[in-house]
Scaffold this active site. Structure first.
Site, PDB file in Angstrom:
ATOM      1  N   GLN A 127       0.291 -21.910   5.539  1.00  0.00           N
ATOM      2  CA  GLN A 127      -0.621 -21.385   6.578  1.00  0.00           C
ATOM      3  C   GLN A 127      -0.088 -21.794   7.950  1.00  0.00           C
ATOM      4  OE1 GLN A 127      -4.416 -23.230   6.340  1.00  0.00           O
ATOM      5  NE2 GLN A 127      -5.374 -21.909   7.851  1.00  0.00           N
ATOM      6  N   SER A 130      -2.120 -23.752  13.133  1.00  0.00           N
ATOM      7  CA  SER A 130      -2.196 -24.793  14.168  1.00  0.00           C
ATOM      8  C   SER A 130      -0.928 -24.863  15.012  1.00  0.00           C
ATOM      9  CB  SER A 130      -2.407 -26.168  13.530  1.00  0.00           C
ATOM     10  OG  SER A 130      -3.557 -26.162  12.735  1.00  0.00           O
ATOM     11  N   SER A 163       1.298 -27.428   6.063  1.00  0.00           N
ATOM     12  CA  SER A 163       1.390 -28.066   4.740  1.00  0.00           C
ATOM     13  C   SER A 163       2.241 -27.190   3.829  1.00  0.00           C
ATOM     14  CB  SER A 163       0.009 -28.209   4.106  1.00  0.00           C
ATOM     15  OG  SER A 163      -0.852 -28.924   4.943  1.00  0.00           O
ATOM     16  N   GLU A 244     -11.169 -21.856   3.417  1.00  0.00           N
ATOM     17  CA  GLU A 244     -10.626 -23.218   3.325  1.00  0.00           C
ATOM     18  C   GLU A 244     -11.781 -24.211   3.162  1.00  0.00           C
ATOM     19  OE1 GLU A 244      -7.960 -23.970   6.520  1.00  0.00           O
ATOM     20  OE2 GLU A 244      -7.155 -25.788   5.621  1.00  0.00           O
ATOM     21  N   GLU A 361     -16.015 -33.228  13.848  1.00  0.00           N
ATOM     22  CA  GLU A 361     -16.707 -32.923  15.119  1.00  0.00           C
ATOM     23  C   GLU A 361     -16.930 -31.413  15.244  1.00  0.00           C
ATOM     24  OE1 GLU A 361     -14.026 -34.927  14.915  1.00  0.00           O
ATOM     25  OE2 GLU A 361     -15.030 -36.835  15.289  1.00  0.00           O
TER      26      GLU A 361
HETATM   27  C1  LIG Z   1      -3.894 -32.887   5.735  1.00  0.00           C
HETATM   28  C2  LIG Z   1      -3.837 -31.780   6.754  1.00  0.00           C
HETATM   29  C3  LIG Z   1      -3.290 -30.558   6.400  1.00  0.00           C
HETATM   30  C4  LIG Z   1      -3.193 -29.534   7.356  1.00  0.00           C
HETATM   31  N1  LIG Z   1      -2.588 -28.367   6.981  1.00  0.00           N
HETATM   32  C5  LIG Z   1      -2.458 -27.380   7.892  1.00  0.00           C
HETATM   33  C6  LIG Z   1      -1.774 -26.164   7.538  1.00  0.00           C
HETATM   34  O1  LIG Z   1      -1.267 -26.009   6.426  1.00  0.00           O
HETATM   35  N2  LIG Z   1      -1.677 -25.207   8.480  1.00  0.00           N
HETATM   36  C7  LIG Z   1      -2.208 -25.327   9.721  1.00  0.00           C
HETATM   37  O2  LIG Z   1      -2.123 -24.385  10.500  1.00  0.00           O
HETATM   38  N3  LIG Z   1      -2.837 -26.478  10.101  1.00  0.00           N
HETATM   39  C8  LIG Z   1      -2.970 -27.504   9.216  1.00  0.00           C
HETATM   40  N4  LIG Z   1      -3.586 -28.683   9.576  1.00  0.00           N
HETATM   41  C9  LIG Z   1      -3.994 -28.863  10.972  1.00  0.00           C
HETATM   42  C10 LIG Z   1      -5.492 -28.898  11.167  1.00  0.00           C
HETATM   43  O3  LIG Z   1      -6.052 -27.626  11.022  1.00  0.00           O
HETATM   44  C11 LIG Z   1      -5.730 -29.478  12.577  1.00  0.00           C
HETATM   45  O4  LIG Z   1      -5.246 -30.816  12.558  1.00  0.00           O
HETATM   46  C12 LIG Z   1      -7.178 -29.487  12.953  1.00  0.00           C
HETATM   47  O5  LIG Z   1      -7.641 -28.169  13.138  1.00  0.00           O
HETATM   48  C13 LIG Z   1      -7.428 -30.303  14.253  1.00  0.00           C
HETATM   49  O6  LIG Z   1      -6.565 -29.900  15.255  1.00  0.00           O
HETATM   50  P1  LIG Z   1      -5.678 -30.966  16.067  1.00  0.00           P
HETATM   51  O7  LIG Z   1      -4.980 -31.824  15.078  1.00  0.00           O
HETATM   52  O8  LIG Z   1      -4.854 -30.190  17.040  1.00  0.00           O
HETATM   53  O9  LIG Z   1      -6.708 -31.882  16.839  1.00  0.00           O
HETATM   54  P2  LIG Z   1      -7.437 -31.554  18.214  1.00  0.00           P
HETATM   55  O10 LIG Z   1      -8.004 -30.170  18.144  1.00  0.00           O
HETATM   56  O11 LIG Z   1      -6.505 -31.855  19.327  1.00  0.00           O
HETATM   57  O12 LIG Z   1      -8.621 -32.585  18.197  1.00  0.00           O
HETATM   58  C14 LIG Z   1      -8.457 -33.973  18.578  1.00  0.00           C
HETATM   59  C15 LIG Z   1      -9.818 -34.641  18.485  1.00  0.00           C
HETATM   60  O13 LIG Z   1     -10.735 -34.034  19.428  1.00  0.00           O
HETATM   61  C16 LIG Z   1     -11.893 -33.565  18.755  1.00  0.00           C
HETATM   62  N5  LIG Z   1     -12.340 -32.300  19.348  1.00  0.00           N
HETATM   63  C17 LIG Z   1     -11.556 -31.245  19.664  1.00  0.00           C
HETATM   64  N6  LIG Z   1     -12.309 -30.238  20.163  1.00  0.00           N
HETATM   65  C18 LIG Z   1     -13.604 -30.667  20.141  1.00  0.00           C
HETATM   66  C19 LIG Z   1     -14.848 -30.086  20.525  1.00  0.00           C
HETATM   67  N7  LIG Z   1     -14.908 -28.839  21.007  1.00  0.00           N
HETATM   68  N8  LIG Z   1     -15.975 -30.821  20.372  1.00  0.00           N
HETATM   69  C20 LIG Z   1     -15.917 -32.095  19.859  1.00  0.00           C
HETATM   70  N9  LIG Z   1     -14.764 -32.697  19.498  1.00  0.00           N
HETATM   71  C21 LIG Z   1     -13.623 -32.002  19.625  1.00  0.00           C
HETATM   72  C22 LIG Z   1     -11.445 -33.337  17.309  1.00  0.00           C
HETATM   73  O14 LIG Z   1     -12.536 -33.390  16.416  1.00  0.00           O
HETATM   74  C23 LIG Z   1     -10.458 -34.489  17.104  1.00  0.00           C
HETATM   75  O15 LIG Z   1     -11.147 -35.668  16.792  1.00  0.00           O
HETATM   76  C24 LIG Z   1      -3.694 -29.722   8.663  1.00  0.00           C
HETATM   77  C25 LIG Z   1      -4.256 -30.963   9.023  1.00  0.00           C
HETATM   78  C26 LIG Z   1      -4.319 -31.988   8.092  1.00  0.00           C
HETATM   79  C27 LIG Z   1      -4.894 -33.319   8.499  1.00  0.00           C
END
Ligand SMILES: Cc1cc2nc3c(=O)[nH]c(=O)nc-3n(C[C@H](O)[C@H](O)[C@H](O)COP(=O)(O)OP(=O)(O)OC[C@H]3O[C@@H](n4cnc5c(N)ncnc54)[C@H](O)[C@@H]3O)c2cc1C
Length: 382
Positions: A127, A130, A163, A244, A361
């Site tokens: 997928q 991100s 992933s 998902e 969140e």
């Molecule tokens: C094990 C794992 C597998 C994954 N696999 C995939 C994959 O296969 N493909 C893919 O595309 N992605 C994948 N991801 C990515 C995942 O979808 C993102 O990590 C997730 O959506 C959060 O985005 P970010 O890491 O950019 O954090 P950010 O969006 O930068 O968030 C950082 C922090 O700020 C908080 N925050 C952000 N916006 C808000 C808001 N509006 N209100 C309150 N709090 C907020 C969040 O909750 C978090 O604590 C995976 C992640 C993990 C951990």
């Protein structure tokens, strides 16, 4: 824990018998929703065996090669696989996300080309949603797909946290085809071997490298790579995220097993008294989550329903608490012990559950707005 005392009947009995007799590809173990690169070959062989025995993609409609299985049968199958220490499918993305999404939004040609290959494990999917600056705020995706005069698309940009990127044959890509905001996004099928795609593994704190960065530099996709309409990508992406959540909400099996392992580890160290209350309350909570999940599906809740945000939130937070309880059971051994490696690893990955598929969140925001009717978050400025 949970199934030993049951009188086995029907589907569960059939599955248990098959699992006991089916030849195991060497090295096969329950690697969770995503195989490590080294587990991909065995995972593919296993998916093929599941298919040949009629156990691939149980939740798919029969017309697409599934079994129209009831929720109870899906849960029984997942539990029996967990007990037998085998994965219930090659990975989560193809069977649980892409398959149902192509059935809903794909062309007949896409369904014909891709669905059988997912069923048999011939194709593994990843997928590609991100990005470094677009995780929770997924509509901020900047990877661009530009349509060429001959109808093909040229893709430039970067994805992250992919992933299973190493080992995947195809990816489901969310990219910008128009202006800013939701309406400028489209979804594509991407052959991962395309020129101009570079996959760089990321090493996690548990030592594995299931994640990747994926770079697109002038990667050309065929005209028919688009899924759904141009500019209709947000609808496809949110439907994918809904699936998902639905799929992640079904984690109870692994949680029961983790609790059993925690009890065993505590017993070996004379620490049962320290964790018994915690195990009991998390065990009850896991049962409640499992039955609530079953009820939501049986009552016909759609994959994007807030019910699955509640379940995703509570399941991943419970999973995290189970991980933490594991460290209490291990005591000082949690620092690192080869014997307890699975439990230590589980504790380390438990925290990822509250991030993947939409963070806790973000699930709370969805609940606040869609269930409690609280004021919407102010929109971010592009
Ligand atoms: C094990 C794992 C597998 C994954 N696999 C995939 C994959 O296969 N493909 C893919 O595309 N992605 C994948 N991801 C990515 C995942 O979808 C993102 O990590 C997730 O959506 C959060 O985005 P970010 O890491 O950019 O954090 P950010 O969006 O930068 O968030 C950082 C922090 O700020 C908080 N925050 C952000 N916006 C808000 C808001 N509006 N209100 C309150 N709090 C907020 C969040 O909750 C978090 O604590 C995976 C992640 C993990 C951990």
């Amino acid at each position: 824990m949970g199934t030993d005392q049951e009188v086995l009947t029907g589907f569960r009995a059939e599955v248990r018998r098959w699992l006991a007799e089916a030849p195991r590809p060497e090295g096969l173990h329950d690697y969770g929703p995503t195989p490590s690169p080294e587990d991909v070959p065995t995972g593919r062989v296993w998916q093929r065996q599941l298919h040949d025995a009629g156990y691939a993609c149980l939740h798919w409609p029969a017309e697409h090669g599934g079994r129209d299985a009831s929720v109870a049968d899906q849960a029984a199958f997942a539990e029996e696989c967990a007990e037998a220490d085998v994965p219930r499918q090659l990975n989560i993305v193809g069977p649980d996300l892409v398959g149902p999404i192509l059935m809903r939004f794909g062309t007949e040609a896409q369904k014909e080309q891709f669905l059988p290959q997912i069923l048999t494990g011939a194709d593994m999917w990843c997928q590609l949603f991100s990005e470094p600056d677009a995780g929770s705020d997924l509509a901020a995706v900047r990877t661009r797909a530009a349509r060429q005069a001959d109808g093909t698309w040229i893709v430039d940009g970067q994805k992250v946290w992919t992933s299973g990127g190493v080992g995947a044959d195809f990816g489901l890509l969310l990219a910008r085809t128009g202006g800013s905001g939701h309406g400028g996004l489209s979804v594509f099928v991407v052959p991962m071997a395309t020129d101009g795609i570079e996959i760089r593994p990321l090493r996690q704190m548990d030592g594995e490298a299931k994640f990747n960065e994926v770079y697109f530099t002038g990667a050309r996709l065929p005209a028919d790579a688009i899924v759904g309409e141009e500019g209709g990508g947000w609808k496809v992406a949110t439907a994918t995220l809904g699936r998902e959540r639905l799929s992640l909400g079904a984690n109870a099996v692994g949680m029961f097993r983790a609790l059993a392992e925690i009890l065993e580890a505590a017993d070996q160290r004379g620490r049962r008294d320290l964790i018994a209350d915690g195990v009991a309350s998390l065990w009850v909570r896991t049962w409640l989550l499992r039955t609530t999940w079953e009820r939501a599906i049986e009552e016909g809740a759609e994959p994007g329903a807030p019910a699955f945000s509640v379940l995703k939130l509570l399941t991943s937070e419970t999973y995290r608490e189970i991980g933490d309880l594991g460290t209490e059971a291990l005591g000082a051994d949690a620092a690192w012990s080869e014997d307890d490696e699975p439990l230590v690893r589980r504790m380390l990955v438990a925290h990822a559950q509250t991030i993947l598929g939409g963070t806790s969140e973000i699930q709370r925001n969805i609940l606040a707005e869609r269930l409690l009717g609280l004021p919407r978050e102010p929109a971010r400025q592009p």
